[in-house]
Design an enzyme around this catalytic site. Sequence first.
Site, PDB file in Angstrom:
ATOM      1  CG  ASP A 109      10.471 -15.936   6.650  1.00 31.61           C
ATOM      2  OD1 ASP A 109      10.947 -15.729   5.507  1.00 31.61           O
ATOM      3  OD2 ASP A 109       9.283 -16.059   6.597  1.00 31.61           O
TER       4      ASP A 109
ATOM      5  CG  PHE B 122      15.907 -11.690   7.255  1.00 37.59           C
ATOM      6  CD1 PHE B 122      16.539 -11.186   6.128  1.00 37.59           C
ATOM      7  CD2 PHE B 122      15.087 -10.765   7.909  1.00 37.59           C
ATOM      8  CE1 PHE B 122      16.818  -9.845   5.842  1.00 37.59           C
ATOM      9  CE2 PHE B 122      14.908  -9.450   7.561  1.00 37.59           C
ATOM     10  CZ  PHE B 122      15.906  -9.048   6.607  1.00 37.59           C
ATOM     11  CG  ASP B 123      12.848 -12.844  11.679  1.00 34.16           C
ATOM     12  OD1 ASP B 123      13.094 -11.963  11.020  1.00 34.16           O
ATOM     13  OD2 ASP B 123      11.862 -13.462  12.005  1.00 34.16           O
TER      14      ASP B 123
ATOM     15  CD  GLU C 205       5.542   2.235 -16.712  1.00 30.07           C
ATOM     16  OE1 GLU C 205       5.141   2.711 -16.000  1.00 30.07           O
ATOM     17  OE2 GLU C 205       6.733   2.690 -17.477  1.00 30.07           O
TER      18      GLU C 205
ATOM     19  CE  LYS D 273      -3.850   6.456 -13.884  1.00 26.60           C
ATOM     20  NZ  LYS D 273      -4.567   6.601 -12.599  1.00 26.60           N
TER      21      LYS D 273
ATOM     22  CG  ASP E  12      -6.633   2.285  -8.089  1.00 26.80           C
ATOM     23  OD1 ASP E  12      -6.099   3.491  -7.665  1.00 26.80           O
ATOM     24  OD2 ASP E  12      -7.665   1.989  -7.660  1.00 26.80           O
TER      25      ASP E  12
ATOM     26  NE  ARG F   1       0.376  14.230  -8.613  1.00 25.69           N
ATOM     27  CZ  ARG F   1      -0.649  15.274  -8.807  1.00 25.69           C
ATOM     28  NH1 ARG F   1      -1.452  15.467  -7.835  1.00 25.69           N
ATOM     29  NH2 ARG F   1      -0.697  16.043  -9.697  1.00 25.69           N
TER      30      ARG F   1
ATOM     31  CD  GLU G   6       0.450   5.497  -7.589  1.00 26.94           C
ATOM     32  OE1 GLU G   6       1.146   6.197  -8.090  1.00 26.94           O
ATOM     33  OE2 GLU G   6      -0.738   5.513  -7.380  1.00 26.94           O
TER      34      GLU G   6
ATOM     35  CE1 TYR H 219       4.952   6.862 -11.498  1.00 29.35           C
ATOM     36  CE2 TYR H 219       3.878   4.756 -10.379  1.00 29.35           C
ATOM     37  CZ  TYR H 219       3.968   6.357 -10.541  1.00 29.35           C
ATOM     38  OH  TYR H 219       3.161   7.041  -9.832  1.00 29.35           O
TER      39      TYR H 219
ATOM     40  CE  LYS I 202       5.107   6.204 -17.204  1.00 29.55           C
ATOM     41  NZ  LYS I 202       5.796   5.640 -16.063  1.00 29.55           N
TER      42      LYS I 202
ATOM     43  CE  LYS J  38      -7.791   7.116 -14.409  1.00 35.58           C
ATOM     44  NZ  LYS J  38      -8.454   8.310 -13.599  1.00 35.58           N
TER      45      LYS J  38
ATOM     46  CB  CYS K 188     -39.015  -6.386  12.414  1.00 40.33           C
ATOM     47  SG  CYS K 188     -37.617  -7.201  12.791  1.00 40.33           S
TER      48      CYS K 188
ATOM     49  CB  CYS L 242     -39.230  -9.754  16.141  1.00 44.85           C
ATOM     50  SG  CYS L 242     -39.020  -7.936  16.056  1.00 44.85           S
TER      51      CYS L 242
ATOM     52  CB  CYS M 225     -36.734  -3.801  14.248  1.00 40.56           C
ATOM     53  SG  CYS M 225     -37.587  -4.626  15.694  1.00 40.56           S
TER      54      CYS M 225
ATOM     55  CB  CYS N 256     -35.650  -7.421  17.499  1.00 41.13           C
ATOM     56  SG  CYS N 256     -35.454  -7.729  15.737  1.00 41.13           S
TER      57      CYS N 256
END
Length: 671
Positions: free
Chosen positions: A33, A36-37, A113, A115, A117, A136, A172, A224, A288, A312, A406, A409, A424, A430
Amino acid sequence: MSESIQHKIEQLREELHQHNYNYYILDEPSISDFEFDSLLKELQNLEKEYPQYDDPNSPTHRVGGGITKNFPTIQHQFRMYSLDNSYDFEDLADWEKRIEKTLEGESVEFVAELKYDGASISILYENGKLQQAATRGDGFQGDEITPNVKTISTVPLKLKGDFPERFFMRGEIYLDRKSFDKINQSREAEGLDPFMNPRNTASGSLKLQDSTEVRKRNLTAVLYQFISDKLPAETHWELLENAKKWGFKVSEDHAKLCKNLKEVQDFINYWEENRHQLDFDIDGIVIKVNSLQQQQRLGYTAKSPRWAMSYKFKAEKVETLLEKVSYQVGRTGAITPVANLSPVLLAGTIVKRASLHNEDIIKKLDLHEGDYVYVEKGGEIIPKIVGINLEKRDLFAQPIHYITHCPECGTELVKLEDQAAHFCPNDVHCPPQVVGRMIHYVSRKALNIENLGSETIEQLFREGLVKDISDFYHLSKEQLLPLERMAEKSAQNIINAVEKSKEVPYEKVLFGIGIKHVGETVAKKLAKNFSSIDELKNASVEELTSVEDIGEKIAQSIVEFLNNPENWEMIEKLKSYGVQLVRGENSQEVISEVLLGKTFLFTGKLSLFTREKAEEMVEKHGGKNISSVSKKLNYLVVGEKAGSKLKKAKDIGSITILDEQQFLDLIGNKS
Ligand code: AMP
Ligand code: ZN
């Protein structure tokens, strides 16, 4: 010379694109890293020095930085369809029959595939470069969010290999669970409400105005679908494989090419069982038709392709025993009933508790002691009780009776007409409420005593070392050191931070002492109109309500709080320790007098600054804010969608109407 500089810049970009690909797509980093930086830094410096070689797809543009006020709407060249849903294997078999009919009995291969979310996205590539990215929307048109999408590491800015000249990738954008938890941890540390679930957070993040913030969210993009006028392959599977070679993270990574529906079902069964091993959420499987030629013949309905189907997963539901209902008292005094359950495995985690929210919900469920309940986990993080197995209810089981007092108390609870929760009313004694006020007092927007965390405060309270907020000011190191996980250094830091809080201005202290209904804005208004807490204490309800934005309810609450002898004693103690309870010079900081004698009103949706900030600026420049349009008004500053106030001002005629930028120009501020 300049040619070699340009060459160097291009070379660095190539190198960084490749490392990004190795890391995010192949998961095989070949440099550290740190290295890379350093390369990135080197490129950034060169680009800064030679801006003539800038390129919107340079890896340096990933870090974000741009602010987008309004995302332009764009038409989708190819419509973004929805998917048809199926909920069991019978639905799938019906779908297959319909397909076979259209294709006159030809054999069909499927790609199954995950799905994902999240939020769907369409990205346009031209000559191997990311050109445009859009949400979309309604499928016909969406919002252009290119700068935000560019910050996502798994989205290639430049492609490799043998890619077509112009095409769209659909996919997605999602947030993995680890990143989601991290965001919520830092939100909680800042006193903000946690986000509900990764899906909403992902789609919300795409619409943030500041792309630097989007970058911090650590979103992932999985692609996808390939779309263009010309198709460089015969099957969906090949397209995914190609896309992977060009540098995309594709759905193929967790997909399967299935010879028949039976193999699709195996795939579904596998993931329904194992979905929790993934570090991100899926809500089903997408199936598909693999052959693109067959896809074409199947075509589309008004809403979705006939060649694809989503399956689903059922929301997961388990049955378990309700052991008892317990009640939590929140830091504001609100009571939350909690169902304590016999531990049960649900959605990959052991569940022992479920929130019942309030008495109405318990009544609606008709919950009885010892019931067997159904617990479900949907998109939310906290499981909920969705029903009761009445067959298992004991004949003599008693309904759950809501508590009347409560549990912390013993005070009798109250319930307001317009609220679902009981609370309360004993806010002075309290215990969770006292601790809650202390936590509020030290929070960033109040006294900002950074080193005093909520756990430490709870310990201090439990040990009897602090009974109210004024006790913070006589804590000694000797008292702090015996606490759990308290080192010499942190104890000293606490003492220092408490000492420093004596410099915090009056208006913040007013907010910090926790008078009900007195938020940041109200506290500011109070500080402006009443120069000390003594003056505030002497104010009547009428005097208080004459201040703009302070209504009856707030005024009552202030009078009650300050006239409670115990509260006042605490305030006297704060005063004696030197906490700012009188307005200081700097809280009425004056920048200029350009607006002296002028009155202002802001209306509509402001986008360059908040209303609060605007009003503050008016005051700092000698002007005055008023709350309605009349002949007394000099300037009306209008944001988007200004309505009746603007019309009225125009009718009066003498009022100058400004937009936000013109207002800034007026006070000579370009920010
Ligand atoms: P729904 O919103 O439930 O009607 O499902 C349709 C949405 O599923 C699409 O708009 C995509 O955003 C999303 N989706 C997630 N994973 C996939 C996938 N592998 N293939 C196609 N669509 C997917
Ligand atoms: Zn209580």
